[in-house]
Design an enzyme around this catalytic site. Structure first.
Site, PDB file in Angstrom:
ATOM      1  CG  ASN A  15      -1.882   1.112   1.260  1.00 24.67           C
ATOM      2  OD1 ASN A  15      -1.814   2.022   0.427  1.00 24.67           O
ATOM      3  ND2 ASN A  15      -2.788   1.084   2.220  1.00 24.67           N
ATOM      4  NE  ARG A  59      -6.350   1.396  -0.161  1.00 26.80           N
ATOM      5  CZ  ARG A  59      -6.362   2.612   0.359  1.00 26.80           C
ATOM      6  NH1 ARG A  59      -5.266   3.148   0.835  1.00 26.80           N
ATOM      7  NH2 ARG A  59      -7.482   3.291   0.412  1.00 26.80           N
ATOM      8  CG  ASN A  70      -9.927   9.004  11.178  1.00 23.76           C
ATOM      9  OD1 ASN A  70     -10.732   9.574  11.912  1.00 23.76           O
ATOM     10  ND2 ASN A  70      -8.861   9.604  10.697  1.00 23.76           N
ATOM     11  CE  LYS A  98      -0.275   2.798   6.326  1.00 23.59           C
ATOM     12  NZ  LYS A  98      -1.674   3.092   6.300  1.00 23.59           N
ATOM     13  CG  HIS A 124     -15.069   0.586   6.253  1.00 21.96           C
ATOM     14  ND1 HIS A 124     -14.135  -0.408   6.015  1.00 21.96           N
ATOM     15  CD2 HIS A 124     -14.350   1.666   6.628  1.00 21.96           C
ATOM     16  CE1 HIS A 124     -12.927   0.053   6.247  1.00 21.96           C
ATOM     17  NE2 HIS A 124     -13.027   1.318   6.610  1.00 21.96           N
ATOM     18  CG  LEU A 125     -19.357   2.559  10.979  1.00 21.76           C
ATOM     19  CD1 LEU A 125     -20.289   2.526  12.191  1.00 21.76           C
ATOM     20  CD2 LEU A 125     -19.841   3.582   9.964  1.00 21.76           C
ATOM     21  CG  ASP A 167      -9.557   7.688  19.403  1.00 21.98           C
ATOM     22  OD1 ASP A 167     -10.493   7.089  19.982  1.00 21.98           O
ATOM     23  OD2 ASP A 167      -8.506   7.129  19.066  1.00 21.98           O
ATOM     24  NE  ARG A 226     -11.737  11.538   4.338  1.00 20.39           N
ATOM     25  CZ  ARG A 226     -11.615  10.248   4.024  1.00 20.39           C
ATOM     26  NH1 ARG A 226     -12.621   9.595   3.487  1.00 20.39           N
ATOM     27  NH2 ARG A 226     -10.496   9.614   4.258  1.00 20.39           N
ATOM     28  CD  GLU A 242     -12.783  -4.319  12.984  1.00 14.62           C
ATOM     29  OE1 GLU A 242     -11.813  -4.570  13.720  1.00 14.62           O
ATOM     30  OE2 GLU A 242     -12.673  -4.162  11.747  1.00 14.62           O
ATOM     31  CG  ASN A 243     -12.355  -1.595  18.517  1.00 16.97           C
ATOM     32  OD1 ASN A 243     -12.086  -2.671  19.039  1.00 16.97           O
ATOM     33  ND2 ASN A 243     -11.680  -1.117  17.474  1.00 16.97           N
ATOM     34  CB  VAL A 253     -15.924   3.657  14.777  1.00 16.13           C
ATOM     35  CG1 VAL A 253     -17.184   3.979  15.557  1.00 16.13           C
ATOM     36  CG2 VAL A 253     -14.923   4.817  14.834  1.00 16.13           C
ATOM     37  CG  HIS A 277     -13.707   2.662   2.833  1.00 21.09           C
ATOM     38  ND1 HIS A 277     -14.574   3.441   3.572  1.00 21.09           N
ATOM     39  CD2 HIS A 277     -12.471   3.092   3.134  1.00 21.09           C
ATOM     40  CE1 HIS A 277     -13.876   4.318   4.283  1.00 21.09           C
ATOM     41  NE2 HIS A 277     -12.585   4.128   4.013  1.00 21.09           N
ATOM     42  CD  GLU A 295      -9.300  -1.623   3.815  1.00 18.05           C
ATOM     43  OE1 GLU A 295      -9.265  -1.026   2.758  1.00 18.05           O
ATOM     44  OE2 GLU A 295      -9.360  -1.065   4.923  1.00 18.05           O
TER      45      GLU A 295
END
Ligand code: AMP
Length: 397
Positions: free
Chosen positions: A8, A92, A212, A15, A209-210, A283, A242, A334-335, A332, A181, A384
């Site tokens: 990526n 990617r 950032n 990455k 898909h939540l 956050d 955003r 997932e947690n 967000v 995404h 991903e």
């Protein structure tokens, strides 16, 4: 041999992971690498392999040097590519325009088409392409596969992809909804049918898909029929920084009344808006801490976020007609059990019954609705890199 190097490449970072998609998500990547501050005098490389961390600080003028140094660092520590055979490199790429509707084996012609798409993603595609060029040069024997963030949404029907603006201008400048995404939405929508015990072709689902960045999609029988992001990733849900959907007239107003330039408005809407713009932090852990302390701005930011999220969930329920599953994913999703509970609160009339205890459980893929709930609600961690590795391998073996 089914190891895939997933790359990526950003404008100042690279990455990468080496993972075997056939080994399954639980096994995890063999190598995780990050090259940062490319183009600066002090670049930084961090590698992780079998629980150990390896670091290097050096001048990294460009992506070629970055990848060369990272591969050398792997080699000197005994886990280089002379020891790990690679079946494919998965890249990617943010924008595939209307040209790429799925993973693409990279050759010179495909790269040329990607270059032609640069005007659609001037900040991202050049860096993605630079990564592909460098990796092809360094690993010429291995097949390279490009996986596009927009690919999954090319299946959207014209009425979902078309903006009601002047057709000639839209056609000339490729203005339409593309969605982003896509790798995550496709990955999640492929995992959910197995959790339901149904073939993908029979499943209608909403994927949230939540992270950032945030986006929602409606998926019918494995194909995306709508998504919240637009021509750019600015549209749709309220995000960390955003704005999500706003009246385009706001741009003219700020230009005329505030004298702001296009670049200033771009920065405002992409980096200084969303939850952060409303209350000062993006956050969600900070957001909840401030809400609990009685911070009115944080409370309003959260309510605006939830309001917009429910707006899209409602729209997609109507579009799909029957919904089998709603799935939360990313940081967000997932947690954050508050977000999940509030996004789907008081929707029993629509067949959605969240189990508050299940919603609090942490961990991997899990059901958070009651056993009787007609609409099943899941949390599924997105991955991903694994998705890109799967796509890459599917084209080369
Ligand atoms: P992502 O873009 O998917 O990496 O998501 C990053 C975002 O996830 C962060 O900005 C946080 O808002 C959110 N996040 C991460 N961990 C938690 C957590 N334990 N509780 C609530 N939100 C979290």
């Amino acid at each position: 041999m089914s190891n895939v190097l997933v790359l990526n490449s950003g404008s100042s970072s690279l990455k990468f992971q080496i993972l075997d998609p056939k080994a399954g998500a639980e096994v995890g990547p063999q190598v995780v690498g990050l090259v940062e501050q490319i183009g600066e005098t002090k670049g930084h490389i961090v590698l992780k392999h079998e629980g150990e961390k390896y670091e290097l600080t050096a001048e990294i003028p460009d992506h070629t040097v970055g990848l060369t140094l990272a591969l050398e660092l792997m080699e000197t520590n005994g886990f280089g590519l002379s020891n790990i055979e690679i079946a494919a490199v998965g890249h990617r790429v943010v924008h595939g325009g209307t040209v790429f509707s799925g993973p693409q084996l990279v050759d010179d012609a495909a790269l040329e088409k990607m270059r032609e798409l640069i005007p659609l993603a001037p900040l991202h595609n050049p860096a993605n392409i630079a990564g592909i060029e460098v990796a092809r040069e360094m690993l010429p024997e291995v097949p390279h596969v490009a996986v596009f963030d927009t690919g999954f949404f090319q299946s959207m029907p014209a009425e979902a992809a078309t903006y009601a603006i002047n057709k000639d201008v839209a056609d000339k400048y490729s203005v339409r909804r593309y969605g982003f995404h896509g790798t995550s939405h496709e990955f999640i929508s492929q995992e959910v049918p197995a959790l339901l015990g149904k073939p993908a072709a029979e499943v209608n689902q909403i994927v949230l898909h939540l992270g950032n960045g945030a986006s929602a999609s409606a998926v019918r029988g494995g194909k995306a029929i709508d998504t919240s992001m637009g021509m750019t990733p600015l549209a749709g849900l309220v995000m960390g920084t955003r704005s999500g959907d706003i009246d385009a007239g706001v741009v003219f107003h700020l230009s005329r009344q505030a004298g702001m330039s296009v670049d200033e408005i771009d920065t405002l809407l992409n980096h200084k808006s969303g939850v952060k713009g409303l209350c000062g932090f993006n956050d969600f852990r900070d957001l909840h801490a401030h809400r609990e302390a009685g911070d009115a701005a944080a409370e309003l930011a959260y309510r605006v976020y939830i309001h917009q999220l429910r707006h899209y969930i409602g729209a997609y329920m109507i579009e799909l007609g029957r919904v089998d599953a709603i799935t939360f994913t990313a940081g967000v999703g997932e947690n954050d059990d508050y977000v999940r509970a509030d996004a789907l609160a008081e929707l029993e009339n629509f067949g959605i019954f969240i189990d508050p205890e299940r919603n609090k459980v942490r961990g991997g893929a899990r059901l958070i609705s009651t056993d009787e709930s007609p609409v099943k609600v899941f949390v599924v961690p997105t991955n991903e890199e694994l998705a890109i590795a799967r796509f890459a391998l599917s084209l080369v073996v």
